[in-house]
Design a protein around this motif. Structure first.
Motif: not given
Length: 507
Positions: A84-98
């Motif tokens: 899995l690849f997750l990016r903060r700028d794509e998911l938003g701070d809140e979701v990425f923080g989850l």
RNA sequence: GGCCCGCUAGCUCAAUUGGCAGAGCAACUGACUCUUAAUCAGUAGGUUAUAGGUUCGAGUCCUAUGCGGGUCACCA
């Protein structure tokens, strides 16, 4: 809470509460999964178009590599892994923080997004949405793994055998080679059933709780039926019940199930083990030999894709026909004793001692022969070998040879240095059978624990008339050991017997 | 059941002759936008299986117990 959480567990529980505070349902009821990991990868390989393949996957978090504003993680499902690849700028701070603050190794996660290939070349999922499926509170005893030249190397793997067997769930979750053993075991069972079904057999089930035990020489487990006020035994074999069915008119019967023997445990003995027995009316042991070769070769072809296999460093070829040796020739060859020269217990016992051997004292000549067999012949039989024609006094349910009343039509198969099968032309003369039971009784009277009960009902069945038949038994656990190259029976039994912690005392 | 070996952090393992109980991974805090055993800096984590004994001092030596592993015995 009845169990005190450890420091590690408390840290995870805090994350659980965090996710809950953020409105996540921690243990949801429905999972949406469109692709297995392997399917997602192969579908992307077809197109190689970034953004083309949209998937929803589910699995257990197996690694997390957080790099600040991006995260790489692997999830594992039953058949494979996916990055899995997750990016903060794509998911938003809140979701990425989850993810960063709420997820741990071992958690079950569901994620959706599009498939792409990373710069390093790994086909991965660019995550757009994710949710938790189940939170892991106790950390799995996971090691780290790396792939060097395509070979998987696990560091600090969960290897302590006691812990692995006691917590098989953790073992299976962490050591995924272990799951392959049980897939093979399942394919073996399916192949054996398929073979027998195609040869006109009916699969049956006979009692596990028995008022009398029999069909083998073993100490039984005992239990008790409260309401009937009756002592019962857990079966030590299926034999006497299956042959009752031959009397009843079934011509080909088999049963696959559990036997229980109250004896020592070892690398090839578990107190409960899985056995296959079959009986064929109008067949003798030679016909059973042929069928045995075909059946085991068929199971190997189905379960492994080949009748050749590697076992503990030896190449074994199960392609029929197998080597056949009569017992006398086998003992001449491996024990250097011609049993025909020593027709009595005393003479055989003397020559064994003269050869400087230290076999334990046995009660009969047949038992001496059997001891020689397991000491000298069994370990020498790496390739499948049929040893046939056994002493009558250790084979009370087998029919004698026509020209030699002291020898019976019985054979055993040895392979990989282990006994695998035991079979014979079944005794169907009720008068002879009753006599054999009497002899056994005499032999065992001295040792009450091994005394053999007389099964009057079985004799009655035989008096109604039992057609000639050939019977066969095989340990499925040992066959699985052979097929999966395992040196101990515990590795092929999901939950092998272990002494209870703090218990083990006879009450 | 006999004999031998083992039991140290969540996992895998160290600890010299009896002399301050450690490492890697996992965890926690922080840095880091293509990693894959990620890396870097820091923090925390232990009744050394249990009970007793010897000793100024025991993970280490002795005794017993528990559990495991190996082996022998038993296992028509």
């Amino acid at each position: 809470m009845t169990v005190e959480f450890s420091e590690l567990e408390k840290a995870r529980y805090k994350k659980l509460l965090f996710l809950k505070d953020q409105g996540m349902e921690l243990y949801p009821r429905k999972t949406k999964r469109t692709h297995l990991s392997s399917q997602a990868i192969s579908e992307f390989e077809q197109s190689e178009e970034d953004g083309d393949v949209h998937v929803e996957v589910a699995g257990r978090l197996q690694s997390i590599r957080s790099m600040g504003k991006i995260v790489f993680a692997h999830i594992e499902d039953e058949r494979g892994k996916l990055q899995l690849f997750l990016r903060r700028d794509e998911l938003g701070d809140e979701v990425f923080g989850l993810f960063i603050n709420g997820f741990d190794l071992g958690d079950f996660i569901q994620a959706s997004g599009v498939m792409f290939r990373t710069r390093a070349g790994e086909i991965s999922l660019r995550v757009e949405q994710f949710t938790i499926l189940a939170k892991s509170i106790t950390p799995l005893p996971a090691g780290k793994e790396e792939i060097i030249d395509g070979e998987r190397i696990v560091h600090s793997a969960f290897t302590n055998p006691e812990a692995r067997y006691r917590q098989r769930y953790a073992d299976l979750a962490v050591n995924h080679d272990i799951r392959e053993i049980f897939w093979t075991r399942s394919r073996i069972m399916r192949a054996l059933r398929e073979f027998l079904d195609e040869h006109g057999f009916i699969e049956v089930e006979t009692p596990i709780l028995q008022p009398l035990y029999g069909g083998a020489a073993a100490k039984p487990f005992t239990t008790h039926h409260q309401q009937l006020r009756q002592d019962l035994y857990l079966r030590i074999s299926f034999e006497l019940y299956l042959k009752r069915l031959i009397v009843g008119g079934f011509e080909r019967v088999y049963e696959i199930g559990r036997d229980f023997r109250n004896e020592g445990v070892s690398f090839k003995h578990n107190p409960e083990f899985t056995q296959l027995e079959f009986y064929i009316a109008y067949a003798d042991y030679e016909e059973v030999m042929m069928l045995t070769e075909q059946m085991v070769a068929f199971a190997a072809a189905k379960a492994l894709g080949s009748t050749q296999l590697q076992y503990q460093g030896e190449s074994i070829d199960l392609t029929p026909p197998w080597r056949r040796l009569d017992l006398r020739a086998a003992l001449q060859k491996y024990a250097k004793i011609d049993i025909a020269d020593f027709p009595t217990y005393a003479s055989l016992e003397e020559i064994i001692r003269d050869q400087g051997d230290t076999l334990a004292p046995e009660s009969t000549r047949g038992k001496l022969i059997e001891a020689l067999l397991s000491k000298y012949v069994e370990p020498a039989c790496i390739q499948p070998t049929i040893i046939y024609d056994y002493p009558r006094d250790i084979s009370p349910l087998a029919k004698s040879k026509v020209d030699d009343p002291e020898t019976v039509e019985r054979f055993e198969v040895f392979v990989g240095g282990m006994e695998l099968c035991n079979a014979f032309t079944e005794l169907n003369d009720p008068v002879d059978q009753e006599q054999r039971f009497q002899e056994m009784r005499k032999d065992y009277d001295a040792d009450d624990k091994e005394r053999h009960p007389m099964d009057e009902d079985y004799l009655r069945a035989m008096r109604y008339g039992m057609p000639p038949n050939g019977g066969f038994g095989m340990g499925i656990d040992r066959l699985t050991m052979l097929f999966t190259d395992q040196s101990t029976i515990r590795e092929v039994i999901l939950f092998p017997h272990l002494r209870s912690k703090g218990g083990g005392e006879d009450k």
